[in-house]
Design an enzyme around this catalytic site. Structure first.
Site, PDB file in Angstrom:
ATOM      1  N   LYS A  83      -2.012   4.144   8.788  1.00 44.82           N
ATOM      2  CA  LYS A  83      -0.512   4.115   8.318  1.00 44.82           C
ATOM      3  C   LYS A  83       0.300   5.262   8.925  1.00 44.82           C
ATOM      4  O   LYS A  83      -0.154   6.285   9.181  1.00 44.82           O
ATOM      5  CB  LYS A  83      -0.635   4.806   6.517  1.00 44.82           C
ATOM      6  CG  LYS A  83       0.562   4.706   6.177  1.00 44.82           C
ATOM      7  CD  LYS A  83       1.166   3.650   4.981  1.00 44.82           C
ATOM      8  CE  LYS A  83       2.562   3.573   4.787  1.00 44.82           C
ATOM      9  NZ  LYS A  83       3.560   3.001   5.666  1.00 44.82           N
ATOM     10  N   SER A 122       5.721   5.953   0.496  1.00 42.52           N
ATOM     11  CA  SER A 122       5.315   4.643   1.130  1.00 42.52           C
ATOM     12  C   SER A 122       4.238   3.906   0.606  1.00 42.52           C
ATOM     13  O   SER A 122       3.975   2.695   0.484  1.00 42.52           O
ATOM     14  CB  SER A 122       5.142   5.195   2.532  1.00 42.52           C
ATOM     15  OG  SER A 122       6.173   5.098   3.210  1.00 42.52           O
ATOM     16  N   ASN A 175      18.413  14.105   6.144  1.00 46.35           N
ATOM     17  CA  ASN A 175      18.058  13.540   4.836  1.00 46.35           C
ATOM     18  C   ASN A 175      16.909  14.638   4.098  1.00 46.35           C
ATOM     19  O   ASN A 175      17.273  14.826   2.831  1.00 46.35           O
ATOM     20  CB  ASN A 175      17.134  12.134   5.337  1.00 46.35           C
ATOM     21  CG  ASN A 175      16.482  11.493   4.378  1.00 46.35           C
ATOM     22  OD1 ASN A 175      15.636  12.278   3.484  1.00 46.35           O
ATOM     23  ND2 ASN A 175      16.825  10.374   3.916  1.00 46.35           N
ATOM     24  N   LYS A 213      -2.750  14.054   7.192  1.00 46.64           N
ATOM     25  CA  LYS A 213      -1.874  13.826   6.037  1.00 46.64           C
ATOM     26  C   LYS A 213      -2.189  13.017   4.920  1.00 46.64           C
ATOM     27  O   LYS A 213      -2.176  13.243   3.574  1.00 46.64           O
ATOM     28  CB  LYS A 213      -0.367  13.597   6.673  1.00 46.64           C
ATOM     29  CG  LYS A 213       0.739  13.996   5.713  1.00 46.64           C
ATOM     30  CD  LYS A 213       1.991  13.515   6.224  1.00 46.64           C
ATOM     31  CE  LYS A 213       2.442  14.374   7.401  1.00 46.64           C
ATOM     32  NZ  LYS A 213       3.695  13.876   7.971  1.00 46.64           N
ATOM     33  N   THR A 217      10.508  12.910   0.477  1.00 47.75           N
ATOM     34  CA  THR A 217      10.042  13.687   1.405  1.00 47.75           C
ATOM     35  C   THR A 217      10.461  15.261   0.803  1.00 47.75           C
ATOM     36  O   THR A 217       9.872  15.969   0.628  1.00 47.75           O
ATOM     37  CB  THR A 217      10.514  13.801   2.830  1.00 47.75           C
ATOM     38  OG1 THR A 217       9.878  12.582   3.269  1.00 47.75           O
ATOM     39  CG2 THR A 217       9.956  14.920   3.709  1.00 47.75           C
ATOM     40  N   LYS A 248       0.187   5.471  14.346  1.00 47.17           N
ATOM     41  CA  LYS A 248       1.722   5.784  14.575  1.00 47.17           C
ATOM     42  C   LYS A 248       2.203   4.880  15.771  1.00 47.17           C
ATOM     43  O   LYS A 248       1.135   4.229  16.565  1.00 47.17           O
ATOM     44  CB  LYS A 248       1.608   7.252  15.191  1.00 47.17           C
ATOM     45  CG  LYS A 248       3.190   7.724  15.034  1.00 47.17           C
ATOM     46  CD  LYS A 248       3.268   8.326  13.815  1.00 47.17           C
ATOM     47  CE  LYS A 248       4.867   9.006  13.534  1.00 47.17           C
ATOM     48  NZ  LYS A 248       4.883   9.598  12.430  1.00 47.17           N
TER      49      LYS A 248
END
Ligand code: NAD
Length: 428
Positions: free
Chosen positions: A68, A356, A219, A92, A188, A104
């Protein structure tokens, strides 16, 4: 940047390994990406010419589940950078106990130079290039720098065309109308907010006695500023790429956000009675913001902001990394020596990948959660894992970043062991 990022990432792994009983098998797996794909993405430009953009997708480790990680559109994207970011994602996801490994992707491009239609062709072309490499059970992309929900929607649509079936779970961060999750936009910042609140409760500190400076008002930074303001924290400085505004008595964050959204300018705003007014504010640089005499600083903009050069001038006791990689390993050592606490990116900004994961679960269930369900589950997960990381740090007397890596490594190691290792096969 790629090389130094990867070197820095490896230093963190080495620091953590000393505190684990990691098997040679697990370490050997983590040193190398599982697979890396380089593609050339042809794009028909609006003027009729053809341009080729290099693209990459790296799957670092899938011991704990499908890989992911985001897709970045940036001129600096290289295979080294993508590989480093994939490596980070492995940890993570393990810190938050998400059933994923790390991946990624990216395209070397300046998306600001593309028209919207060229951007759509690039996004779809990239997916055609990597379609055999991704999938809901293999590798699940998401947005990253200069990619957004609309781009994720195009990508999901293209993948679905190729598969001849609707495949929402192949990608997360999509628009709500295409299977996105409620609460993804704020995830986040909310995740970081819960990390801060957990630590504050443990330290028995009151928000109204706590001063905060936030670098980056995008954001993540601006939403976090709003959440902290509502809780009563005194936010004395915020910044964007053009500089920082400072007000010792505290800024009225909802009005700062409103001004920024309507004028694109950051202005210090205060409130007297019921009237909020923009005031003549003190302007400081982004470097000065990080060195303010406050309780908490939050880097929420770019990587490599706290380095060997400025680390000794940081006065705040607590640094919460909302940006990815804002502190170098050289700075980490200086900060640890002076008793500062760095709450690492792989914990602090993991709210995004957690929601996510919730999006992927909802896509597979075909049952969509309310915003309060998403936020509650996010809060529970963030608090639980923050407490575990704090416990590892306390038990082993190690910095929080190392503790987060140790916590992640334990989970990765268990999954490696359960597949069978040398220890198992040699009967020891
Ligand atoms: P964004 O593009 O919305 O905002 C970035 C902000 O940083 C903007 O306000 C910009 O003006 C400011 N900025 C740019 N250059 C700066 C500089 N030199 N000094 C100070 N400010 C500067 O991005 P975002 O989504 O808020 O992400 C910010 C950071 O958080 C990035 O490192 C990103 O990787 C990380 N992050 C974001 C998410 C997410 O879900 N948004 C998830 C995990 C990590």
């Amino acid at each position: 940047m790629g090389d130094s990022l990867f070197a820095d990432a490896s230093i963190r792994l080495e620091n953590a390994i000393q505190h684990t009983s990691l098997s040679d098998d697990a370490l050997e797996r983590l040193k190398y990406p599982k697979s890396a794909l380089k593609v050339s993405v042809p794009v028909r430009m609006d003027d009729g010419s053809l341009k080729i953009f290099p693209g990459y997708r790296v799957r670092h480790d899938d011991t704990r589940g499908p890989t992911k990680g985001g897709i970045r559109f940036h001129p600096n994207v290289s295979i080294d950078e993508v590989q480093s970011l994939a490596f980070w994602m492995t940890f993570k996801c393990a810190v938050l106990d998400l059933p994923y490994g790390g991946g990624k992707g990216g395209v070397t491009v300046n998306p600001k130079e593309l028209s919207p239609m060229e951007l759509e062709r690039l996004s779809r072309g990239y997916i055609r290039g990597i379609a055999d490499f991704i999938g809901p059970d293999r590798d699940i992309p998401a947005p990253d720098v200069y990619t957004n929900a609309r781009i994720m929607g195009w990508m999901m649509d293209e993948f679905s065309e190729i598969q001849r079936s609707i495949q929402p779970a192949v990608i997360t961060g999509k628009p709500l109308s295409m299977g996105g999750s409620r609460g993804r936009e704020t995830a986040t910042a909310m995740g970081a907010f819960h990390v801060i609140q957990t630590v504050m409760k443990r330290d028995r500190k009151e928000p109204k006695e706590t001063t905060v400076a936030i670098q980056g008002f995008g954001n993540a930074g601006s939403i976090l500023a709003g959440l902290l303001f509502d809780e009563g924290y005194r936010i004395v400085a915020v910044s964007d790429s053009r500089g920082a505004v400072y007000r010792e008595e505290g800024l009225h964050i909802p009005s700062v956000r409103q001004v920024k959204n309507s004028t694109r300018e950051l202005k210090a705003v205060y409130c007297k009675g019921s009237v909020c007014e923009a005031e003549e504010h003190e302007t400081i640089s982004n470097e000065e913001l990080l060195e303010l005499d406050v309780d908490i600083i939050v880097p929420a903009a770019l990587e490599n902001q706290i380095t060997g050069e400025n680390a000794s001038r940081i006065k705040a006791r607590d640094i919460y990394e909302v940006a990815n990689g804002p502190t170098t390993s050289e700075a980490d050592a200086i900060l640890a020596d002076s008793g500062k606490r760095v709450f690492p990116d792989i914990l602090t900004n993991a709210g995004g990948v957690t929601v996510s994961y919730f999006e992927w679960v909802q896509n597979r269930e075909g049952w969509y959660w309310t915003e309060s369900m998403v936020n509650e589950r996010l809060r529970d997960r963030m608090i639980e894992e923050t407490e575990k990381v704090l416990a590892v740090a306390g038990e082993k007397e190690i910095p929080l970043r190392t503790a987060a890596y140790v916590h992640a490594l334990r989970r990765i190691e268990t999954a490696t062991e359960d597949r069978g290792t040398r220890r198992y096969f040699s009967g020891r």
